[in-house]
Motif scaffolding. Structure first.
Motif, short mmCIF file in Angstrom:
data_model
loop_
_atom_site.label_atom_id
_atom_site.label_comp_id
_atom_site.label_asym_id
_atom_site.label_seq_id
_atom_site.Cartn_x
_atom_site.Cartn_y
_atom_site.Cartn_z
N GLY A 12 40.11 -0.51 81.53
CA GLY A 12 40.23 0.96 81.49
C GLY A 12 40.25 1.51 82.89
O GLY A 12 39.74 2.61 83.16
N ALA A 74 42.49 -4.85 73.21
CA ALA A 74 42.44 -5.12 71.77
C ALA A 74 43.13 -6.44 71.41
O ALA A 74 42.99 -6.93 70.29
CB ALA A 74 43.10 -3.97 71.00
N ALA A 99 35.19 -0.84 80.43
CA ALA A 99 35.19 0.63 80.34
C ALA A 99 36.31 1.16 79.44
O ALA A 99 36.29 2.34 79.09
CB ALA A 99 35.30 1.26 81.72
N GLY A 101 38.32 2.54 76.57
CA GLY A 101 37.84 3.14 75.33
C GLY A 101 38.78 4.23 74.86
O GLY A 101 39.58 4.77 75.64
N VAL A 123 39.65 -1.28 70.01
CA VAL A 123 39.50 -1.08 71.46
C VAL A 123 38.02 -1.06 71.86
O VAL A 123 37.59 -1.83 72.73
CB VAL A 123 40.18 0.24 71.91
N TYR A 168 34.04 6.56 65.76
CA TYR A 168 33.66 6.34 67.17
C TYR A 168 32.20 5.86 67.22
O TYR A 168 31.89 4.90 67.93
CB TYR A 168 33.83 7.65 67.94
N PRO A 198 27.34 6.94 79.26
CA PRO A 198 27.61 8.14 80.05
C PRO A 198 27.34 9.41 79.25
O PRO A 198 27.58 9.46 78.04
CB PRO A 198 29.10 8.05 80.37
N THR A 201 31.33 13.38 80.80
CA THR A 201 31.88 13.12 82.13
C THR A 201 33.30 13.66 82.18
O THR A 201 34.07 13.47 81.22
CB THR A 201 31.85 11.60 82.40
N1 LIG Z 1 34.08 10.88 79.46
C1 LIG Z 1 32.96 10.96 78.74
O1 LIG Z 1 32.31 12.02 78.62
C2 LIG Z 1 32.42 9.71 78.06
C3 LIG Z 1 31.18 9.81 77.41
C4 LIG Z 1 30.64 8.69 76.80
C5 LIG Z 1 31.32 7.49 76.86
N2 LIG Z 1 32.52 7.41 77.51
C6 LIG Z 1 33.18 6.09 77.56
O2 LIG Z 1 33.57 5.82 78.89
C7 LIG Z 1 34.68 4.94 78.89
C8 LIG Z 1 35.76 5.50 79.82
O3 LIG Z 1 36.22 6.73 79.25
P1 LIG Z 1 36.88 7.90 80.12
O4 LIG Z 1 36.13 9.13 79.83
O5 LIG Z 1 37.06 7.46 81.54
O6 LIG Z 1 38.27 8.03 79.35
P2 LIG Z 1 39.80 7.95 79.84
O7 LIG Z 1 40.61 8.18 78.63
O8 LIG Z 1 40.02 8.81 81.02
O9 LIG Z 1 39.94 6.44 80.34
C9 LIG Z 1 39.99 5.38 79.44
C10 LIG Z 1 40.93 4.33 80.01
O10 LIG Z 1 40.98 3.21 79.09
C11 LIG Z 1 42.33 2.83 78.97
N3 LIG Z 1 42.51 2.14 77.70
C12 LIG Z 1 42.47 2.69 76.47
N4 LIG Z 1 42.75 1.76 75.53
C13 LIG Z 1 42.92 0.60 76.20
C14 LIG Z 1 43.21 -0.72 75.79
N5 LIG Z 1 43.38 -1.04 74.48
N6 LIG Z 1 43.31 -1.70 76.72
C15 LIG Z 1 43.16 -1.40 78.03
N7 LIG Z 1 42.89 -0.15 78.49
C16 LIG Z 1 42.78 0.83 77.58
C17 LIG Z 1 43.13 4.12 79.08
O11 LIG Z 1 44.49 3.92 79.39
C18 LIG Z 1 42.35 4.84 80.18
O12 LIG Z 1 42.83 4.52 81.46
C19 LIG Z 1 35.13 4.83 77.43
O13 LIG Z 1 34.65 3.59 76.90
C20 LIG Z 1 34.45 5.99 76.75
O14 LIG Z 1 34.20 5.76 75.38
C21 LIG Z 1 33.08 8.49 78.11
#
Ligand SMILES: NC(=O)c1ccc[n+]([C@@H]2O[C@H](COP(=O)([O-])OP(=O)(O)OC[C@H]3O[C@@H](n4cnc5c(N)ncnc54)[C@H](O)[C@@H]3O)[C@@H](O)[C@H]2O)c1
Length: 264
Positions: A12, A74, A99, A101, A123, A168, A198, A201
């Motif tokens: 990610g 995945a 990371a 998601g 994922v 989720y 997190p 964010t």
């Molecule tokens: N942003 C928040 O508030 C928040 C809160 C709690 C948890 N999270 C978790 O933090 C992690 C990062 O999220 P984020 O906020 O940076 O989101 P984001 O959507 O900006 O980044 C997620 C990244 O994962 C990549 N991705 C998605 N599916 C994929 C796959 N099958 N294989 C490879 N890459 C893949 C996407 O292309 C993207 O670059 C996630 O696991 C999310 O669940 C985020």
């Protein structure tokens, strides 16, 4: 560059928390294997994922110390190929950050299409599983595995039931279960495993989450955290980078709540 710089694999990695983690790791002298699916608008979700250009921009931060690889977490074979290619380039692996998601939701469980669960399961849960299955044997094969770390980015949804996010929640609970089981299986090896949870964010996923809840401003989601503001991806990256460090080994089998105080 020295041959002893630690190498961290980040999934990610093309944007958001993953990309900020790559930047933080580079700033602190690491080399990085940066993996992303780069699905862009072809995400099958209510929002686009990162693009090839996003991943290329991360690679440009320091081409000599970043190996950027397009791979889908995945897909077990895709992950194994990516891990092998990255380790082949740098010759070692010291830590892993899972990371990648996705999020979908907006309805109660009984009105949620099972496809939503399958997408997020593949994922958020299987992606962490495949990443661990491919990377942990490499960590165990290092000359001193006791400094090796596996970190999964989970969510408050990994420990609680968040409203209208049933699938989720299920996938993130599973990711946390994978980390707990992994930490138990790693006893005696020196390698440790930890989950980082997190808070809200400031990323594209947070904007998508606001959309799921019909909010116009993602910052409204920060009302559920005591610091009353969204967290910057760089702040989250600093916590994740600590978890990747040798000192991060004390955080094992646990959840690091990097959420500004989640008040429910
Ligand atoms: N942003 C928040 O508030 C928040 C809160 C709690 C948890 N999270 C978790 O933090 C992690 C990062 O999220 P984020 O906020 O940076 O989101 P984001 O959507 O900006 O980044 C997620 C990244 O994962 C990549 N991705 C998605 N599916 C994929 C796959 N099958 N294989 C490879 N890459 C893949 C996407 O292309 C993207 O670059 C996630 O696991 C999310 O669940 C985020």
């Amino acid at each position: 560059m020295t041959g002893t710089e630690r190498v961290v694999l980040v999934t990610g990695a093309a944007r958001g928390i993953g990309a900020a983690t790559v930047a933080e790791l580079l700033d602190t002298g690491h080399r990085v294997i940066a993996i992303d699916s780069c699905r862009g608008a072809d995400s099958g979700l209510s929002y686009p994922l990162a693009t090839r250009e996003d991943l290329a921009a991360v690679a440009r931060l320091d081409p000599a110390r970043v190996e950027a690889i397009e791979a889908d977490v995945a897909d077990e074979a895709s992950v194994r190929q990516a891990v092998a290619a990255g380790v082949d380039r740098f010759g070692r692996l010291d830590a892993v950050v899972a990371a990648a998601g996705v999020i979908a939701g907006g309805a109660p469980l009984w009105e949620t299409p099972v496809e939503d669960l399958q997408t997020q399961w593949s994922v958020n849960a299987l992606g962490v599983w495949h990443t661990a299955a491919a990377c942990v044997p490499v960590l165990l094969a290092q000359p001193d595995p006791s400094d090796c770390r596996f970190v999964a980015v989970v969510s408050a949804a990994g420990s609680r039931g968040l409203f209208h996010l049933a699938a989720y929640n299920a996938s993130k609970h599973a990711a946390l279960g994978i980390i707990r089981g992994l930490a138990a299986d790693l006893v005696g090896t020196g390698v440790t495993a930890v989950a980082v949870s997190p808070g809200s964010t400031d990323t594209a996923m947070l904007a998508a989450t606001a959309g799921i809840y019909g909010l116009t401003d993602p910052a409204e989601l920060a009302e559920s955290q005591l610091i009353k503001r969204t967290i910057e991806p760089a702040e989250m990256a600093a916590t994740i980078a600590f978890c990747c460090s040798p000192a991060g080994g004390v955080l094992n089998g646990s959840v690091v709540a990097a959420d500004g105080g989640f008040s429910g």
